[in-house]
Design an enzyme around this catalytic site. Structure first.
Site, mmCIF file in Angstrom:
data_model
loop_
_atom_site.group_PDB
_atom_site.id
_atom_site.type_symbol
_atom_site.label_atom_id
_atom_site.label_comp_id
_atom_site.label_asym_id
_atom_site.label_seq_id
_atom_site.Cartn_x
_atom_site.Cartn_y
_atom_site.Cartn_z
ATOM 1 C CD GLU A 98 1.143 -11.500 -13.212
ATOM 2 O OE1 GLU A 98 0.091 -12.107 -12.979
ATOM 3 O OE2 GLU A 98 2.018 -11.293 -12.344
ATOM 4 C CG HIS A 158 9.566 -18.705 -9.718
ATOM 5 N ND1 HIS A 158 8.533 -17.802 -9.668
ATOM 6 C CD2 HIS A 158 9.245 -19.685 -8.832
ATOM 7 C CE1 HIS A 158 7.635 -18.187 -8.783
ATOM 8 N NE2 HIS A 158 8.041 -19.338 -8.250
ATOM 9 C CG ASP A 179 12.506 -14.340 -13.249
ATOM 10 O OD1 ASP A 179 11.380 -13.971 -12.855
ATOM 11 O OD2 ASP A 179 13.441 -14.639 -12.480
ATOM 12 C CG ASN A 231 6.260 -17.893 -12.355
ATOM 13 O OD1 ASN A 231 7.278 -17.883 -13.048
ATOM 14 N ND2 ASN A 231 5.749 -16.796 -11.833
ATOM 15 C CG ASP A 234 -1.874 -9.434 -15.979
ATOM 16 O OD1 ASP A 234 -1.465 -8.989 -14.892
ATOM 17 O OD2 ASP A 234 -2.065 -10.647 -16.199
#
Length: 311
Positions: free
Chosen positions: A215, A185, A189, A180, A172
């Site tokens: 994630e 975002h 990404d 974010n 994770d």
């Protein structure tokens, strides 16, 4: 007489006008005729094909299967349709569909075969591409949730039948929500793409990694040794920690991951049990400060459990 004299040339002209490869063979498997499309597919002029057998124009491993199919057709009569691969004289492989029929003499005996070939190479490539797309996560290019769980289930089944174990990791990205919120975002990404690429490029043959969602990533290891799995996890953790992601002019951020590692049990344990223990290790790593690897064993109490079959 005039019609009889013109018929062979007329038939050849008609065949050459067809875009579909057509060929004729006698009872011994010798080519007695073909059209231009067949010659183009094979990669030889027609004059060099007539009088040869499939062993003269194809590698033996391909020729043998074609010859056996022809022999079966001439033995049984009727028609034959099947998919196969051919190899051209220049070495290029093509996927094709053969459609053949037996030729009969006036006495009703099979005298040879006539066949057509449909080149489906592009269709096959599209099928492979679509199948790959169906198994890939659109953002990272990794195996998607369904595909990685299917791989895990198949490997777990094989290992159980051989009384062997397997190891897996739940990974994770730490503080991903904050990334974010702070950088947007788009940067989030990019973090996922870079982490995915690093994981994928630094696993060993036989290891598989997929994006479970958000994630979170699942790694199914080829090794069955938990100490070996721990070393792999630590190597990946250090690798990610040394990575930087650019998020603007002269601005970059460091990324870390937390990893939970678990080994399946020899008993009749469902694969979701191993995931649940790796998941618990992941959350233990999060609770203890992140950027850590935690290995859980069969005796670890599962306080955080998901139904991986349904979720």
């Amino acid at each position: 007489m005039l019609f009889s004299h013109l018929l062979p040339d007329l038939v050849q002209s008609v065949l050459d006008a067809l875009p579909t490869p057509v060929f004729f063979k006698d009872r011994t498997g010798v080519y007695q005729g073909c059209n231009r499309a067949f010659a183009r597919l094979v990669g030889r002029p027609r004059r060099e094909i007539i009088g040869l057998t499939v062993f003269d124009i194809s590698p033996e491993e391909y020729a043998k299967s074609h010859f056996d199919a022809d022999a079966a057709l001439m033995q049984s009569g009727g028609e034959q349709r099947y998919e196969a691969q051919i190899k051209r004289c220049d070495g290029e492989r093509r996927h094709v569909v053969f459609h053949k029929a037996a030729l009969y003499g006036v006495d009703g005996e099979v005298t040879g075969i006539v066949g057509t070939i449909l080149d489906i190479t592009e269709r096959k490539a599209l099928e492979v591409k679509l199948a790959d797309m169906a198994e890939r996560d659109a953002l990272t290019g990794l195996l998607n949730r369904r595909a990685i769980l299917a791989h895990l289930e198949a490997l777990h089944r094989d290992r159980r039948q051989a009384s062997q174990t397997l190891c897996l990791m739940m990974c994770d990205v730490d503080h991903f929500k904050s990334i974010n919120d702070r950088y947007g975002h788009g940067v989030g990404d990019e973090v996922l793409r870079k982490v995915a690429h690093a994981l994928c490029q630094n696993l060993r043959d036989g290891d598989r990694v997929g994006r479970i969602g958000g994630e979170e990533f699942l790694i199914v290891l080829a090794t069955a040794d938990v100490d070996d799995a721990r070393q792999v996890a630590e190597r990946l953790r250090h690798l990610i920690a040394s990575m930087e992601v650019h998020c603007g002019e002269d601005t970059s951020l460091s990324v870390t991951i937390s990893i939970g590692v678990a080994q399946s049990l020899h008993q009749d344990e469902d694969w979701s049990g191993a995931i649940a223990r790796a998941d618990e290790g992941l959350y233990a790593a999060k609770r203890s400060g992140r950027d850590k690897v935690v290995v859980t064993d069969a005796h670890t109490r599962l306080v955080h459990h998901k139904d991986w079959h349904q979720s």
